[in-house]
Design an enzyme around this catalytic site. Sequence first.
Site, PDB file in Angstrom:
ATOM      1  N   HIS A 129       9.136  60.140  53.801  1.00 40.35           N
ATOM      2  CA  HIS A 129       8.685  60.339  55.062  1.00 40.35           C
ATOM      3  C   HIS A 129       7.162  60.901  55.172  1.00 40.35           C
ATOM      4  CE1 HIS A 129       9.592  64.581  56.822  1.00 40.35           C
ATOM      5  NE2 HIS A 129      10.599  64.271  56.001  1.00 40.35           N
ATOM      6  N   ASP A 183       7.621  69.808  53.860  1.00 39.68           N
ATOM      7  CA  ASP A 183       8.431  68.608  54.765  1.00 39.68           C
ATOM      8  C   ASP A 183       7.498  67.877  55.361  1.00 39.68           C
ATOM      9  OD1 ASP A 183      10.924  68.603  57.024  1.00 39.68           O
ATOM     10  OD2 ASP A 183      10.479  67.178  55.576  1.00 39.68           O
ATOM     11  N   GLU A 219      10.938  60.011  60.878  1.00 37.97           N
ATOM     12  CA  GLU A 219      11.827  60.607  60.154  1.00 37.97           C
ATOM     13  C   GLU A 219      12.670  61.775  60.956  1.00 37.97           C
ATOM     14  OE1 GLU A 219      12.524  63.543  58.394  1.00 37.97           O
ATOM     15  OE2 GLU A 219      14.570  63.025  57.527  1.00 37.97           O
ATOM     16  N   GLU A 220      11.519  62.555  61.262  1.00 36.76           N
ATOM     17  CA  GLU A 220      12.167  63.870  61.834  1.00 36.76           C
ATOM     18  C   GLU A 220      12.699  63.535  63.444  1.00 36.76           C
ATOM     19  OE1 GLU A 220      12.276  66.496  60.597  1.00 36.76           O
ATOM     20  OE2 GLU A 220      10.568  66.806  58.925  1.00 36.76           O
ATOM     21  N   ASP A 271      12.114  63.825  49.680  1.00 35.42           N
ATOM     22  CA  ASP A 271      12.000  64.495  50.951  1.00 35.42           C
ATOM     23  C   ASP A 271      12.074  66.014  50.487  1.00 35.42           C
ATOM     24  OD1 ASP A 271      13.684  64.410  54.170  1.00 35.42           O
ATOM     25  OD2 ASP A 271      11.854  65.466  53.431  1.00 35.42           O
ATOM     26  N   HIS A 327      10.520  73.289  59.014  1.00 38.93           N
ATOM     27  CA  HIS A 327      10.315  73.027  60.522  1.00 38.93           C
ATOM     28  C   HIS A 327       9.427  74.068  61.053  1.00 38.93           C
ATOM     29  CE1 HIS A 327      13.276  69.283  60.609  1.00 38.93           C
ATOM     30  NE2 HIS A 327      12.582  69.384  59.631  1.00 38.93           N
TER      31      HIS A 327
HETATM   32  N1  DTR Z   1      16.571  66.176  57.052  1.00 47.37           N
HETATM   33  C1  DTR Z   1      15.144  66.657  56.207  1.00 47.37           C
HETATM   34  C2  DTR Z   1      15.477  67.628  55.328  1.00 47.37           C
HETATM   35  C3  DTR Z   1      16.988  67.665  54.620  1.00 47.37           C
HETATM   36  C4  DTR Z   1      17.789  68.477  54.877  1.00 47.37           C
HETATM   37  N2  DTR Z   1      18.746  68.242  53.976  1.00 47.37           N
HETATM   38  C5  DTR Z   1      18.368  67.199  53.163  1.00 47.37           C
HETATM   39  C6  DTR Z   1      18.984  66.577  52.166  1.00 47.37           C
HETATM   40  C7  DTR Z   1      18.239  65.543  51.377  1.00 47.37           C
HETATM   41  C8  DTR Z   1      17.030  65.178  51.793  1.00 47.37           C
HETATM   42  C9  DTR Z   1      16.401  65.905  52.699  1.00 47.37           C
HETATM   43  C10 DTR Z   1      17.148  66.877  53.561  1.00 47.37           C
HETATM   44  C11 DTR Z   1      14.171  66.787  56.979  1.00 47.37           C
HETATM   45  O1  DTR Z   1      13.953  67.673  58.013  1.00 47.37           O
HETATM   46  O2  DTR Z   1      12.934  66.072  56.801  1.00 47.37           O
HETATM   47 ZN    ZN Z   2      12.086  67.729  58.567  1.00 48.94          ZN
HETATM   48 ZN    ZN Z   3      11.979  65.840  55.519  1.00 45.69          ZN
END
Ligand code: DTR
Ligand code: ZN
Ligand code: ZN
Length: 437
Positions: A125, A137, A171-172, A200, A287
């Site tokens: 993403h 991220d 994605e977020e 990611d 974040h």
């Molecule tokens: N949700 C994703 C970050 C994230 C958290 N746990 C995992 C496990 C596998 C891949 C990504 C993630 C984000 O904040 O983009």
């Molecule tokens: Zn994120």
């Molecule tokens: Zn992410």
Amino acid sequence: MSPRRAHKFRTAAGALTALAVVVLAPTAGAPAATAAPTVAAPDIPLANVKAHLAQLQSIATANGGNRAHGRPGYLASVNYIRGKLDAAGFTTTLQTFTSSGATGYNLIADWPGGDPNQVLMSGAHLDSVTAGPGINDNGSGSAGVLETALAVSRAGLQPTQHLRFGWWGAEELGMIGSKYYVNNLPATERARISGYLNFDMIASPNPGYFVYDDDPTLEGVLKDYFASIGVPTEIETEGDGRSDHAPFKNAGIPVGGIFTGAERAKTSAQATKWGGTAGQAFDRCYHASCDTSANINDTALDRNSDALAYAVWTLGTAVPVPPGPTFENATDVTIADNTTVTSPITVSGLTGNAPATLKVGVDIKHTWRGDLVIDLLAADGTAYRLKNSSGSDSADNVLATYTVNASSEPANGLWRLRVQDVASGDVGYIDSWKLTF
Ligand code: DTR
Ligand code: ZN
Ligand code: ZN
Ligand code: CA
């Protein structure tokens, strides 16, 4: 979630059996079993990946400090990556969607050539949160995928599989872009995707080395790379549903990926294994506004970019091992609520025992698939668990290929698929299943 589904309860089950229809059929779908790759993967230059991150940082700095969905920094990020890909000979496509009242963008890049019926896809993403530039991220994954694609171009690679790369929007906000892509892909196109690799957060400042424990072939290739450089890995346990591989997985597409960790703290054992700081988050700037170019661990970025390329080259250039003999039963078998049913396949004409990688392809139509426990039964009644029930897996249908070590079982004989519906309120049927030796 409908009220009826809000409360899934475990209850007893009955039993039924159906007639057998056995045909020999070619197999498709899961990533081709990998023979030795015909082309060795290149090293991905860390400096190139960091240069992309510097560009993404500059874009965020020039656009209000972020690259979030609906903000100018996101489209500027898309245009940067697309420009590099167009110049490198990729066929790029911009897919638009709307989310939270703003236009979102998915960028898809296809490398010309390869088997159009075996599409190996890698993605990341590209959006950040509004709080900051999102360099780990997920600039890290986006830059790693971009540089791997550019390395494909530099090599003039002629893979056996068709290579496709994707950068997802929003994605977020809940994997909006990748969901939109998968949901709007015709079923015939979805069936052509042999595997999806997700990247990611691959450069967390206090990194762990986590490999998604989903498709065994994809997981194995990624683990092979880390083993080759002497870096231990752990399975990614919290990833389910938390990134862009989820929509692909829900569509029955084999998925894999790597991850260096987010808000969770690194344990002492992990610090001993990987270095870094125990008791500190893998990424303290997750974040947050401090997720800048300074929030990157170069060693992790280098290793994971190389792992990405290794997987693309290994899976993409492997000479597909022709599938072995396949036996299928396409007779529908009703799965009434709280019952146990079986569907038989009689195998004949083979010699010796079944392989250690017996493939069991399952196609079950059933709402709330968490109700289902699925086993493969050998002729002597030995049960091989394929799928456990889940009180939280509310997705519909089971379209999957499982790998079973059946090397202690004679290949010929009566095999059965046993399906137990162990929770009230949802029903379905076995559409078809098959064994590939
Ligand atoms: N949700 C994703 C970050 C994230 C958290 N746990 C995992 C496990 C596998 C891949 C990504 C993630 C984000 O904040 O983009
Ligand atoms: Zn994120
Ligand atoms: Zn992410
Ligand atoms: Ca049920």
